[in-house]
Design an enzyme around this catalytic site. Structure first.
Site, PDB file in Angstrom:
ATOM      1  N   GLY A 261     -31.791 -12.375 -33.213  1.00 24.02           N
ATOM      2  CA  GLY A 261     -31.979 -13.225 -32.055  1.00 24.02           C
ATOM      3  C   GLY A 261     -31.100 -12.818 -30.901  1.00 24.02           C
ATOM      4  O   GLY A 261     -31.545 -12.701 -29.762  1.00 24.02           O
ATOM      5  N   ALA A 262     -29.809 -12.605 -31.213  1.00 21.17           N
ATOM      6  CA  ALA A 262     -28.842 -12.256 -30.181  1.00 21.17           C
ATOM      7  C   ALA A 262     -27.606 -11.697 -30.867  1.00 21.17           C
ATOM      8  O   ALA A 262     -27.479 -11.760 -32.099  1.00 21.17           O
ATOM      9  CB  ALA A 262     -28.489 -13.472 -29.329  1.00 21.17           C
ATOM     10  N   MET A 263     -26.672 -11.152 -30.062  1.00 23.40           N
ATOM     11  CA  MET A 263     -25.450 -10.569 -30.608  1.00 23.40           C
ATOM     12  C   MET A 263     -24.298 -10.828 -29.657  1.00 23.40           C
ATOM     13  O   MET A 263     -24.424 -10.678 -28.444  1.00 23.40           O
ATOM     14  CB  MET A 263     -25.626  -9.056 -30.834  1.00 23.40           C
ATOM     15  CG  MET A 263     -24.371  -8.346 -31.326  1.00 23.40           C
ATOM     16  SD  MET A 263     -23.820  -8.963 -32.947  1.00 23.40           S
ATOM     17  CE  MET A 263     -22.096  -8.460 -32.888  1.00 23.40           C
ATOM     18  N   GLU A 264     -23.148 -11.187 -30.234  1.00 20.64           N
ATOM     19  CA  GLU A 264     -22.009 -11.694 -29.468  1.00 20.64           C
ATOM     20  C   GLU A 264     -21.041 -10.638 -28.977  1.00 20.64           C
ATOM     21  O   GLU A 264     -19.848 -10.937 -28.764  1.00 20.64           O
ATOM     22  CB  GLU A 264     -21.236 -12.702 -30.323  1.00 20.64           C
ATOM     23  CG  GLU A 264     -20.530 -12.106 -31.553  1.00 20.64           C
ATOM     24  CD  GLU A 264     -21.349 -12.175 -32.822  1.00 20.64           C
ATOM     25  OE1 GLU A 264     -20.760 -12.116 -33.914  1.00 20.64           O
ATOM     26  OE2 GLU A 264     -22.587 -12.286 -32.719  1.00 20.64           O
ATOM     27  N   ASN A 265     -21.466  -9.388 -28.748  1.00 19.22           N
ATOM     28  CA  ASN A 265     -20.543  -8.368 -28.251  1.00 19.22           C
ATOM     29  C   ASN A 265     -19.633  -8.982 -27.178  1.00 19.22           C
ATOM     30  O   ASN A 265     -20.108  -9.634 -26.248  1.00 19.22           O
ATOM     31  CB  ASN A 265     -21.323  -7.200 -27.635  1.00 19.22           C
ATOM     32  CG  ASN A 265     -22.467  -6.749 -28.510  1.00 19.22           C
ATOM     33  OD1 ASN A 265     -22.279  -6.329 -29.636  1.00 19.22           O
ATOM     34  ND2 ASN A 265     -23.680  -6.853 -27.985  1.00 19.22           N
ATOM     35  N   HIS A 297     -24.582 -20.562 -28.789  1.00 14.35           N
ATOM     36  CA  HIS A 297     -24.151 -19.928 -30.040  1.00 14.35           C
ATOM     37  C   HIS A 297     -23.352 -18.651 -29.749  1.00 14.35           C
ATOM     38  O   HIS A 297     -22.244 -18.456 -30.266  1.00 14.35           O
ATOM     39  CB  HIS A 297     -25.394 -19.616 -30.882  1.00 14.35           C
ATOM     40  CG  HIS A 297     -25.138 -18.959 -32.193  1.00 14.35           C
ATOM     41  ND1 HIS A 297     -25.398 -19.581 -33.394  1.00 14.35           N
ATOM     42  CD2 HIS A 297     -24.668 -17.723 -32.514  1.00 14.35           C
ATOM     43  CE1 HIS A 297     -25.087 -18.755 -34.389  1.00 14.35           C
ATOM     44  NE2 HIS A 297     -24.658 -17.614 -33.875  1.00 14.35           N
ATOM     45  N   GLU A 298     -23.905 -17.804 -28.900  1.00 17.00           N
ATOM     46  CA  GLU A 298     -23.244 -16.531 -28.620  1.00 17.00           C
ATOM     47  C   GLU A 298     -21.967 -16.716 -27.798  1.00 17.00           C
ATOM     48  O   GLU A 298     -20.984 -15.992 -27.986  1.00 17.00           O
ATOM     49  CB  GLU A 298     -24.201 -15.575 -27.911  1.00 17.00           C
ATOM     50  CG  GLU A 298     -25.472 -15.269 -28.672  1.00 17.00           C
ATOM     51  CD  GLU A 298     -25.228 -14.818 -30.105  1.00 17.00           C
ATOM     52  OE1 GLU A 298     -24.232 -14.102 -30.350  1.00 17.00           O
ATOM     53  OE2 GLU A 298     -26.019 -15.192 -30.990  1.00 17.00           O
ATOM     54  N   HIS A 301     -19.156 -17.679 -29.936  1.00 22.63           N
ATOM     55  CA  HIS A 301     -18.633 -16.494 -30.618  1.00 22.63           C
ATOM     56  C   HIS A 301     -17.539 -15.777 -29.818  1.00 22.63           C
ATOM     57  O   HIS A 301     -16.737 -15.046 -30.407  1.00 22.63           O
ATOM     58  CB  HIS A 301     -19.758 -15.485 -30.856  1.00 22.63           C
ATOM     59  CG  HIS A 301     -20.464 -15.638 -32.160  1.00 22.63           C
ATOM     60  ND1 HIS A 301     -19.818 -15.752 -33.364  1.00 22.63           N
ATOM     61  CD2 HIS A 301     -21.799 -15.657 -32.446  1.00 22.63           C
ATOM     62  CE1 HIS A 301     -20.707 -15.836 -34.335  1.00 22.63           C
ATOM     63  NE2 HIS A 301     -21.916 -15.791 -33.809  1.00 22.63           N
ATOM     64  N   GLU A 320     -20.128 -17.383 -37.985  1.00 23.77           N
ATOM     65  CA  GLU A 320     -21.502 -17.843 -37.819  1.00 23.77           C
ATOM     66  C   GLU A 320     -21.660 -19.351 -37.992  1.00 23.77           C
ATOM     67  O   GLU A 320     -22.490 -19.970 -37.328  1.00 23.77           O
ATOM     68  CB  GLU A 320     -22.427 -17.083 -38.776  1.00 23.77           C
ATOM     69  CG  GLU A 320     -22.422 -15.574 -38.573  1.00 23.77           C
ATOM     70  CD  GLU A 320     -22.830 -15.150 -37.161  1.00 23.77           C
ATOM     71  OE1 GLU A 320     -23.339 -15.987 -36.394  1.00 23.77           O
ATOM     72  OE2 GLU A 320     -22.625 -13.977 -36.834  1.00 23.77           O
TER      73      GLU A 320
END
Length: 837
Positions: A261-265, A297-298, A301, A320
């Site tokens: 869905g997405a990524m928290e870089n 959510h991201e 993070h 998570e």
């Protein structure tokens, strides 16, 4: 897999300076990484992680002198061993020249395809969680080995480079390229590094921290909602956590091809397009809420995971679970009328219980932890159950103590790594409650409890056991925060709460009590079995008259269906109980009932379906007659979500009035008329359900034409509901040959909801197994988990034999295969033992 654990106490990376020259025509890149390390004792070798890249040269740099180093690569262990010319202690600097492929697997450094003015173009981006940084540069690829990073890229002059930090310097070269140098990052883990190159449009909200939205060309206008909510979410998180965000910018980047869905870089978050871009005429309220929840959510993070990182993957849930919980909490803060916490119960807690009710489950804190993969087996536990347990402990210790404990934890471990105990101790110290004891019982132990309850005289007698769909005996118990609502003859409700830490408990009650309900507001993560029929009957009046909350009405029904599935109640008892929901007006119980009716319809034999469809149609029509078939201006947000969810369910169960309405709407759509986005999905599904070949072709054209990934997914999902066999065979070919890799699995899963498609799935899967094995690993796992429990109902021996053989060939899939087989066995038990009469 080697994770350089032996380097602990010996070598630590301090800084990586990475220079990359990507070629978007040949899909290759060359790179040089300069690694600064510290050796706390004399070292003769350095062990790094590496995969799918070729090393040309390795150099040891000391006193400005370069010495060539011998090195060895073990591909199976993903390990590079560098031999130092002499034992060295203190600062060490190593330079490595290498090259690799910009792959198409949506992992590591990979390419994405997009269109501009009808022309295909590519960008290249990274996705490193949890151990794919090693495919872009040699490194110690483990969350505990934090370092700073500097990125330099040589790219075509018309392209844009993005990384975690702002650009420090951009220099145009005579070759027609440009050199882009980024500021150094804070200390962070390798999996959070990001770099990308391509054509991007940008919107920005400039402030002390600049929030940017970056999209493929001509798409930035659709990112404005995300940018605005991104600022809101950022402000909430920074204020709540009490720790300043340490980077000068935070990017929200739309990526055309994305496996998750997405990524928290850190500072450069990536998203699937449908989870970032809002098209006013196409994006539904349900999708808008999901976009906001994923953004939150991201952004959560950026503190949980990025600032404070799990010491090993064993503690991945610290990332998570918190991000899941705060994804909802942030949205609820800004949109209290959206009933976000009710959605949490439906999306997170209910799905977690469904997964955790299997024998084949895992603990939230997965033992071992050196290489914990987020997959079909672990994700519902780490994300959904973990978030639900945080909601439970927040309710137990109170909001203030919860917030203060989190702030203390983040300040104490900023730029460092942490374990579960560190967080529990912080929450316990601030709340003066037994948090460590409680949370260890929930996080380190697999499964979850049920409480069996009965009335004896002036007491309620409670006992706890582990809940599973297939009965067994377990020697387990949990510290359960129990809440009980008690209703007297005048309808007054009183509450009592206590911590149940023993196998049994007795609670005194005040007479006269006419009814009681455990797990008030569904605040706890447990099921309730009312042993006495009279107690279940007494709940009926509370449901019919809606004297208890929607959460409680949902909880009673949700638990009841679980007991039907585990054969403690008959299907007829369940369907009769649903008569108490005839006047239900809240979306939460109705979403759950709709799901369960559909499950019964798919799993049960034909002899059951008349009663199932009759009940389902009656409930759905009652609700839609009250709220209207068409979206209304200014109607409550949850109502708009419910309508689109149950509209097609009613059609598929045979509602004549809903069929007439949706088919008329579909014909209007075919004529080019606009359809409200809040029923668009149902209208496409109906078009497919009654569709012919020309409808199938028209929908393919719409998929190719639309800019909106949300709309694309709506239509792709609808394709799974065509009924003619010849069209379903065309669809199977279309899935494997035409649908982009990021979306293939979604359509396969949807086909398991279509009784006409189910008989065609298993043989097709087996014939094309080599193709399915090329899916992203998580996508293939989800396909297996979806098709085995349904296709195995009619091909039981064949499916079970396949699983037994396939596990031997692919041991990494063991967890997914086991849980899929158990789900099949539950369905077989359900089908064989269930009774209507």
């Amino acid at each position: 897999m080697m994770n350089t654990a032996e380097n602990i106490q010996k070598l630590y990376p301090v800084h990586y300076q990475i220079k990359l020259v990507p070629d978007l025509n040949q899909f290759t890149f060359t790179g040089t990484v300069l690694i600064d390390l510290i050796a706390h004792e004399p070292a003769t070798e350095i062990q790094l992680n590496i995969v799918d890249i070729a090393v040309r040269k390795c150099t040891w740099i000391v006193n400005n002198q370069k010495k060539i180093c011998e090195f060895y690569i073990n591909s199976e262990e993903e390990q590079m061993k560098i031999l130092l010319p002499e034992p060295t202690q203190g600062s060490i600097q190593i330079s490595i020249d290498y090259h690799g492929q910009i792959n198409s697997t949506m992992r590591g450094f990979y390419r994405c395809k997009y269109r501009v003015d009808g022309k295909e173009k590519y960008m290249a981006v990274t996705q490193f969680q949890e151990s794919d940084a090693r495919s872009a540069f040699p490194c110690i690829d483990h969350p505990a080995y934090k370092a700073t990073f500097g990125i330099e890229m040589i790219i075509d002059h018309h392209l844009t480079a993005i990384s975690n930090q702002f650009i420090a310097e951009e220099t145009y070269l005579e070759s027609g390229k440009k050199r882009v140098l980024f500021h150094r990052t804070p200390k962070m883990s390798t999996y959070l590094l990001f770099f990308g190159v391509g054509e991007f449009d940008c919107l920005q909200d400039i402030g002390n921290v600049t929030i940017r939205a970056l999209t493929p060309p001509s798409m930035s206008q659709y990112a404005r909602c995300a940018l605005e909510f991104g600022r809101k979410s950022f402000d909430f998180c920074q204020a709540y956590y009490g720790v300043p965000y340490p980077l000068p910018k935070l990017d929200l980047i739309a990526v055309p091809d994305f496996a998750f869905g997405a990524m928290e870089n850190w500072g450069a978050m990536t998203f699937r397009e449908n989870l970032l871009l809002v098209f006013p005429e196409l994006t539904s309220n349900a999708n808008l809420e999901r976009i906001y929840e994923v953004i939150s959510h991201e952004i959560a993070h950026q503190w949980f995971g990025d600032l404070v990182t799990p010491k090993s993957w064993k503690y991945l849930w610290l990332n998570e679970s918190f991000a899941t919980y705060f994804g909802y909490r942030v949205v609820a803060n800004y949109y209290p009328d959206w009933c976000v916490w009710e959605r949490f119960l439906y999306n997170e807690s209910a799905s977690a219980m469904s997964r955790d009710g299997l024998h084949e489950t895992v603990a939230i804190e997965i033992p071992g932890g050196e290489h914990v993969v987020i997959n079909a087996s672990t994700a519902p536990i780490i994300y959904n159950k973990g978030g639900s347990i945080l909601r439970q402990i927040n309710g137990y210790i109170g909001d203030n103590a919860f917030q203060q404990g989190i702030q203390h934890f983040l300040r104490q471990f900023a730029y460092d790594t942490a374990t579960s105990d560190h967080l529990w101790e912080s929450l316990e110290n601030l709340s003066q409650q037994p948090v460590v004891r409680i949370m260890k019982g929930w996080v380190e132990q697999l499964g979850f409890p049920e409480i069996q309850v009965e009335k004896q005289g002036n007491q309620l007698i409670l006992s706890q056991n582990r809940f599973t769909y297939i009965p067994n005996t377990f020697d387990q118990q949990w510290p359960i925060p129990v809440s009980i609502s008690m209703v007297d003859a005048q309808g007054n409700i009183s509450s009592t709460k206590f911590l149940m830490e023993t196998q049994t408990a007795a609670i005194d009650i005040q007479e006269p009590m006419v009814a009681y309900k455990l797990n008030e507001g569904q605040s706890g993560f447990y099921r309730v079995w009312y042993k006495q029929v009279e107690d279940r009957h007494n709940l009926c009046n509370l449901i019919r008259e809606q004297k208890i909350s929607p959460q409680d009405r949902f909880g009673i029904e949700n638990d009841l269906f679980a007991y039907v599935k585990s054969n403690r109640l008959s299907v007829s008892e369940y369907l009769n109980f649903l008569s108490n929901y005839e006047q239900e007006c809240h979306f939460l119980p109705l979403l759950s009932i709709s799901d369960h009716i559909h499950s019964l319809y798919i799993i049960m034999n034909d002899s059951y379906k008349s009663e199932i469809t009759k009940t389902g149609v009656r409930l759905i029509e009652n609700m839609l007659n009250r709220i209207g078939y068409e979206p209304q201006a200014n109607e409550p947000h949850p109502v708009s979500i419910l309508r689109d969810y149950i509209l097609f369910q009613g059609v598929s169960l045979g509602s004549e009035s809903l069929t007439v309405f949706t088919q008329n709407q579909y014909q209007n759509l075919r004529k080019g008329q606009s359809i409200h986005p809040n029923i668009m999905k149902s209208i496409y599904q109906t078009g497919a359900f009654f569709g012919k070949t020309d409808d199938f072709e028209w929908m393919q054209y719409q998929i190719d034409k639309t800019q909106s990934e949300h709309q694309r997914l709506n239509i792709l999902s609808a394709l799974a509901y065509f009924q003619p066999k010849e069209i379903l065979i065309q669809l199977q070919k279309y899935i494997l040959e035409t649908i982009p890799s990021r979306n293939k699995y979604l359509v396969v899963i949807k086909m398991t909801d279509n009784p006409c498609a189910i008989p065609l799935i298993w043989d097709w899967y087996i014939r094309n197994l080599n193709v399915f094995e090329q899916f992203h690993p998580v996508h293939h796992e989800r396909v297996i988990e979806a098709i085995v429990p349904i296709c195995g109902l009619e091909k039981t021996a064949e499916v079970k034999a396949f699983i037994s053989s396939y596990e031997k060939q692919h041991p990494a899939l063991a967890d997914t295969l086991h849980l899929s087989l158990e789900k099949l066995n539950i369905n077989l038990q359900f089908r064989s033992d269930a009774k209507i009469n």
